[in-house]
Design an enzyme around this catalytic site. Structure first.
Site, short mmCIF file in Angstrom:
data_model
loop_
_atom_site.label_atom_id
_atom_site.label_comp_id
_atom_site.label_asym_id
_atom_site.label_seq_id
_atom_site.Cartn_x
_atom_site.Cartn_y
_atom_site.Cartn_z
N TRP A 101 1.19 -1.33 0.25
CA TRP A 101 -0.07 -0.27 -0.35
C TRP A 101 0.92 1.29 -0.16
O TRP A 101 0.74 2.41 -0.68
CB TRP A 101 -1.03 0.19 1.12
CG TRP A 101 -2.33 -0.92 1.06
CD1 TRP A 101 -1.81 -2.84 2.02
CD2 TRP A 101 -2.70 -1.79 -0.38
NE1 TRP A 101 -2.78 -3.22 1.63
CE2 TRP A 101 -3.40 -3.16 0.30
CE3 TRP A 101 -2.97 -0.66 -0.80
CZ2 TRP A 101 -4.50 -3.20 -0.24
CZ3 TRP A 101 -4.13 -1.68 -1.66
CH2 TRP A 101 -3.92 -2.70 -1.40
N ASP A 168 -1.10 6.92 6.55
CA ASP A 168 -2.41 6.37 5.83
C ASP A 168 -2.74 5.19 7.09
O ASP A 168 -1.69 4.42 7.75
CB ASP A 168 -1.97 5.26 5.10
CG ASP A 168 -2.89 3.79 4.81
OD1 ASP A 168 -4.61 4.50 4.83
OD2 ASP A 168 -2.82 3.39 3.35
N LYS A 192 -12.14 -1.55 8.36
CA LYS A 192 -11.52 -2.66 8.82
C LYS A 192 -11.76 -2.42 10.28
O LYS A 192 -12.07 -3.26 11.42
CB LYS A 192 -10.57 -2.24 8.67
CG LYS A 192 -10.05 -2.54 7.12
CD LYS A 192 -8.61 -2.33 7.10
CE LYS A 192 -7.97 -2.01 5.50
NZ LYS A 192 -7.67 -3.50 4.76
#
Length: 357
Positions: A101, A168, A192
């Protein structure tokens, strides 16, 4: 009704209490005779929900008043682009490469200027968190990925820099306490730890927002969302509603510190099995970098890993296969995964090991 042991990496487990509350009022929200998904985002009922959700975030994360809270669509992947579009205004932008990511974020940054790695853990297959960083002069910002879902590593302490820091936190937001003031912008997909897919929480320092590039399409500018209370266009109402419910649930559990304590206990149950297996289970992440959210491990062969996942699925464990890019096995023990599920997985792992040694 029997519920699965849900260890999916995202979308992932939600608190049963939250799901039941949503079910109960799905057809009639606040005695309006309408579902929340049918209501205008300009209604007074939604306006109250919207404001309360922001206030709950501010309270639980201790977000200072000089930070803006925004709800944006497009997932974390759009934030890879938006952060660079708005803030890559100098010669360079720096990224700490701790996995897939982080690399995807860096690839989007290249659309707006030159980027470079301030540090990388690629030399050891992203099994650790770098501790030494090199920043070039004229760097716009440094981008961090707090938790790495694929490799199972997580920052235990965040480094400090002399340039703005963008982070992030999609896979560990509200799983532990962080000092928001250490960051200029935080973003996190909800799917999540906070709710279903569909909304990203963005927390940004107002003075940092003021430095953003304005020559951008309307929907790529953070100012569009900040100046219109995330209501320039129709927000993802149902996703925000579910975030609201989840934030109430976190508060009811005792807040972020109580959640963090529970998360550590859950992860320990599974890491203990790995550590005491004499190599039957091989943890991917270095012990000092282990994530409490995503526990990654391997067995002796890919065939055995497939068998482990298949037998786990038959026993009610969902989502314990590793990411398609790296294989192996992974248990994602996000906030809403109950301690009992982690105990059950640890017991299953022990039994599987006895049967297959």
């Amino acid at each position: 009704m029997k519920r699965a042991y849900n260890f999916n990496a995202g979308p992932s487990a939600m608190p049963l209490e939250v799901l039941l509350e949503a079910q109960e009022e799905f057809l009639n929200y606040q005695n309006t005779g309408m579902s929340i998904i049918e209501m205008s985002h300009r209604s007074s009922e939604y306006a109250a929900l919207h404001a309360e959700t922001k206030q709950l975030l501010r309270e639980l994360m201790e977000i200072p008043e000089d930070y803006e809270i925004m709800f944006i669509q497009g997932g974390g992947s759009t934030q890879f682009l938006m952060t660079a579009a708005n803030f890559h205004t100098k010669k360079y932008a720096a990224y700490v490469n701790t996995g897939v990511w982080a690399k995807k974020a860096m690839a989007e940054g290249k659309f707006y200027g030159e980027v470079y790695e301030a540090a990388s853990s690629a030399d050891k297959n992203h099994s650790y968190i770098p501790q030494e960083f090199t920043l070039r002069p004229d760097t716009s910002y440094v981008h961090l990925t707090a938790n790495n879902t694929i490799y199972g590593t997580e920052y235990k302490d965040f480094p400090k820099f002399d340039v703005p820091v963008i982070c992030d936190m999609s896979s560990d937001i509200l799983s532990r306490k962080v000092n928001v003031k250490d960051f200029d912008l935080i973003y996190a997909g909800a799917q999540k730890n906070l709710g279903p897919a569909g909304v990203v929480i963005v927390i940004a320092k107002k003075s940092f927002l003021a430095t953003a590039r304005e020559e951008l399409p309307t929907m790529l500018k953070y100012s569009t969302f900040a100046n219109n209370d995330s209501l320039y266009n129709t927000p993802p109402v149902f996703a925000i509603y579910m975030v609201n419910k989840t934030l109430h649930w976190i508060k009811k559990q005792g807040g972020v510190n109580a959640i963090a304590k529970n998360n550590a206990a859950k992860a320990k149950l599974i890491y203990d099995v790995i550590d005491n297996s004499n190599g039957f289970y091989k943890g991917h992440a270095a012990p000092e970098a282990r994530s409490n959210m995503n526990i990654t491990f391997n067995l002796a062969t890919p065939e055995m890993e497939k068998d482990f996942v298949a037998k786990g699925k038959a026993a009610g464990f969902v989502g314990i296969g590793g990411h398609r890019l790296v294989g192996g096995c992974r248990a994602s023990a996000y906030n809403a995964v109950p301690l009992e599920a982690c105990k059950a997985l640890a017991e299953f792992m022990e039994e599987y090991m006895k049967e297959n040694k």
